[in-house]
Design an enzyme around this catalytic site. Structure first.
Site, mmCIF file in Angstrom:
data_model
loop_
_atom_site.group_PDB
_atom_site.id
_atom_site.type_symbol
_atom_site.label_atom_id
_atom_site.label_comp_id
_atom_site.label_asym_id
_atom_site.label_seq_id
_atom_site.Cartn_x
_atom_site.Cartn_y
_atom_site.Cartn_z
ATOM 1 N N CYS A 1 0.883 -1.179 0.000
ATOM 2 C CA CYS A 1 0.000 0.000 0.000
ATOM 3 C C CYS A 1 0.914 1.220 0.000
ATOM 4 O O CYS A 1 1.117 1.852 1.027
ATOM 5 C CB CYS A 1 -0.904 0.004 1.229
ATOM 6 S SG CYS A 1 -1.679 -1.591 1.586
ATOM 7 N N ALA A 2 1.472 1.561 -1.162
ATOM 8 C CA ALA A 2 2.690 2.368 -1.194
ATOM 9 C C ALA A 2 2.533 3.881 -1.240
ATOM 10 O O ALA A 2 3.430 4.600 -0.818
ATOM 11 C CB ALA A 2 3.553 1.930 -2.380
ATOM 12 N N PRO B 1 1.999 7.805 -0.721
ATOM 13 C CA PRO B 1 2.610 8.534 -1.845
ATOM 14 C C PRO B 1 4.072 8.145 -2.129
ATOM 15 O O PRO B 1 4.711 8.752 -2.963
ATOM 16 C CB PRO B 1 2.529 9.985 -1.399
ATOM 17 C CG PRO B 1 2.652 9.921 0.086
ATOM 18 C CD PRO B 1 1.965 8.642 0.509
ATOM 19 N N GLY B 2 4.596 7.160 -1.414
ATOM 20 C CA GLY B 2 5.917 6.657 -1.745
ATOM 21 C C GLY B 2 7.018 6.958 -0.751
ATOM 22 O O GLY B 2 8.186 6.645 -1.013
ATOM 23 N N LYS C 1 7.705 5.566 2.176
ATOM 24 C CA LYS C 1 8.352 4.340 2.675
ATOM 25 C C LYS C 1 9.011 3.569 1.537
ATOM 26 O O LYS C 1 10.072 2.975 1.713
ATOM 27 C CB LYS C 1 7.332 3.489 3.435
ATOM 28 C CG LYS C 1 6.782 4.197 4.669
ATOM 29 C CD LYS C 1 5.711 3.379 5.361
ATOM 30 C CE LYS C 1 4.983 4.207 6.404
ATOM 31 N NZ LYS C 1 4.103 5.234 5.798
ATOM 32 N N ASP D 1 -0.491 0.520 -5.675
ATOM 33 C CA ASP D 1 -1.609 1.366 -5.237
ATOM 34 C C ASP D 1 -2.761 1.146 -6.206
ATOM 35 O O ASP D 1 -2.568 0.628 -7.313
ATOM 36 C CB ASP D 1 -1.230 2.851 -5.186
ATOM 37 C CG ASP D 1 -2.219 3.631 -4.319
ATOM 38 O OD1 ASP D 1 -2.055 3.629 -3.086
ATOM 39 O OD2 ASP D 1 -3.188 4.201 -4.869
ATOM 40 N N ASP E 1 -4.858 -3.652 -6.338
ATOM 41 C CA ASP E 1 -5.429 -3.714 -4.993
ATOM 42 C C ASP E 1 -4.597 -4.706 -4.188
ATOM 43 O O ASP E 1 -4.380 -5.852 -4.619
ATOM 44 C CB ASP E 1 -6.890 -4.181 -5.091
ATOM 45 C CG ASP E 1 -7.627 -4.112 -3.759
ATOM 46 O OD1 ASP E 1 -6.993 -4.343 -2.709
ATOM 47 O OD2 ASP E 1 -8.843 -3.833 -3.759
ATOM 48 N N ASP F 1 1.656 -1.384 4.944
ATOM 49 C CA ASP F 1 1.343 -0.131 5.654
ATOM 50 C C ASP F 1 -0.132 0.112 5.377
ATOM 51 O O ASP F 1 -0.499 0.805 4.430
ATOM 52 C CB ASP F 1 2.222 1.006 5.135
ATOM 53 C CG ASP F 1 2.052 2.278 5.940
ATOM 54 O OD1 ASP F 1 2.174 2.211 7.176
ATOM 55 O OD2 ASP F 1 1.768 3.336 5.340
ATOM 56 N N CYS G 1 -0.849 4.208 10.689
ATOM 57 C CA CYS G 1 -0.741 5.523 11.333
ATOM 58 C C CYS G 1 -1.964 5.759 12.218
ATOM 59 O O CYS G 1 -2.528 6.852 12.252
ATOM 60 C CB CYS G 1 -0.567 6.641 10.299
ATOM 61 S SG CYS G 1 -1.878 6.702 9.056
#
EC number: 2.1.1.176
Length: 454
Positions: free
Chosen positions: A266-267, A269-270, A272, A292, A320, A339, A392
């Protein structure tokens, strides 16, 4: 279309703040995203931008407290338009919490906005309420007899959420957490230490009059107390990117080696993905597959990878995360990061509207999605491989309980220690890291490392 408002009123900091609060109130956008849009659109100068940011964040973060303060001064609240209530809340916030602006200036400008946005009757009403508040002061919270309800108003957090946090961490910790959310959030940046050391990066920032210090949480982080990190040459040169300190703990926790093939499920906006990429070497076969479900977010990952000089090890794909098991073979990845999509409760300082937008039902639905993703990716991890689950949020249903449910069903996985420094070590319990916003001034964050048994 409504009446024409004079330019001097329309372009005033308080009017722009009012319009921003209204849009957030109506679910038009997250406050943190809308702020920049409104600053640019209204061409606010640096000083006015700071005041504007203070007004918007201060009023939204204390919404329930300000409503409580206003209640004794409004006889028929149902007859008062929502924009007028917002104008009053905005003004009360300034009267109570900002000491550099004279009361008469706050009241006069509110009356002007009331007159031109509404009519002379609204202007008189606004003047009457604010003058009465000025005379009598804010009502005491001691009038609220129920301790949970009183705390809910004090920290301006919906009662159901206050109760939830009290159950999880106790009433005093909940108070500390809630009050800490009123503090200004700081901006942190991740330095690519392959390109420049933290010490040299701080020296460069200082030349640009940016007051920053080394992060106590991450060895890759700098924290700016004053100045615009993203405006510095280090950012444009791809040696620094904006990322919260808590988020910088994820990639090192994955124990990545240069030749690993890594999945960031689940990358966007990038942040990580690009951090993971710094541990990889294309010449040794190192790659990170970043997924994504939205085209525009895939584009954002690519842009970040290019700016940060890691595009040679970053592959993006629109997919997905719940479909990973159908698209990739078993035991394909050395490391996997999930994430997961979550409630975002850890972001309440930077997105104060989050606490008003969530419902108790979210904590029933989100864990289902989180578990679906873990289930989908699990068999694509190699023997002895490490899977990191992070969010988060600070809600146990999305964190510890999701991990427990997954491990119960998958005895081939076991928890392993999360590698962090001594400062962060105290936030680890039962081999899982939970950072609360009031502890180290970071976003709230959760990390659990699980290894597939060899």
């Amino acid at each position: 279309m409504g009446k024409k408002i004079p330019t001097r009123v329309k372009n005033s900091v308080r009017y722009v703040a009012l319009r921003t609060i209204e849009r957030v109130d109506n679910g038009g956008a997250y406050s943190n995203l809308l702020l920049n849009e409104m600053i640019n659109k209204s061409a606010l100068g640096e000083k006015d931008s700071r005041l504007f940011t203070e007004l918007v964040y201060g009023t939204i973060s204390r919404k329930l407290l300000l409503e409580y303060y206003l209640t004794p001064f409004i006889q028929n609240p149902k007859k008062v338009d929502s924009w007028v209530k917002n104008l009053l809340s905005l003004s009360i916030y300034q009267l109570v919490f900002l000491d550099k602006i004279p009361d008469h200036a706050i009241i006069n400008e509110a009356v002007e906005i009331g007159k031109h946005r509404g009519n002379i009757g609204i202007a008189k009403f606004v003047n009457g309420v604010l003058r009465a508040f000025q005379r009598e002061g804010a009502p005491s919270l001691d009038k609220i007899k129920d301790p949970v309800e009183r705390l809910s108003v004090e920290i301006s957090m919906p009662q159901w959420l206050t109760e939830k946090l009290i159950k999880q961490m106790g009433i005093e910790e909940t108070r500390k957490l809630g009050l800490s959310l009123f503090e200004k959030s700081h901006v942190s940046g991740r330095v690519d230490t392959r390109e420049i050391s933290i010490a040299d990066a701080l020296e460069e920032l200082q030349k640009d009059h940016i007051e920053a210090s080394a992060s106590q949480v991450s060895p890759y982080g700098v924290v700016a107390d004053k100045g615009f990190l993203a405006g510095n040459y280090l950012f444009t040169a791809g040696k620094l990117t904006i990322q919260d300190e808590s988020s910088m703990l994820v990639a090192p926790a994955m124990q990545i080696e240069k030749n690993h093939v890594v999945l960031d499920a689940c990358a966007a906006p990038g942040g990580k993905t690009t951090h993971i990429a710094t541990f990889l070497d294309a010449s040794q076969g190192g790659r990170v597959k970043s997924l994504d479900i939205h085209d525009h977010k895939i584009k954002l990952i690519k842009q970040n990878a290019e700016r940060l000089h890691v595009k040679e090890v970053v592959d993006t794909e629109k997919l997905d995360a719940r479909k990973v098991g159908e698209e990739f073979p078993a035991e394909y990845f050395d490391r996997i990061l999930v994430d997961a999509p979550c409630s975002g409760l850890g972001l309440m300082r930077r997105k104060p509207d989050v606490k008003y937008n969530k419902t108790a039902q979210d904590f029933e639905q989100l864990p289902e999605i989180q578990l679906e993703i873990l289930e989908s990716v699990a068999h694509t991890l190699k023997q002895c491989g490490i899977m990191v689950y992070s969010t988060c949020t600070i809600a146990e249903e999305e964190n510890q309980e999701v991990v427990a449910t997954f491990l119960k069903k998958h005895p081939e996985f076991k928890k392993i220690d999360v590698a962090v420094n001594e400062v962060v070590q105290s936030a680890i319990k039962d081999q899982m890291l939970t950072l609360y916003p009031h502890q180290l001034g970071t976003d709230g964050f959760f990390i659990c490392c699980m290894q597939k048994v060899c």
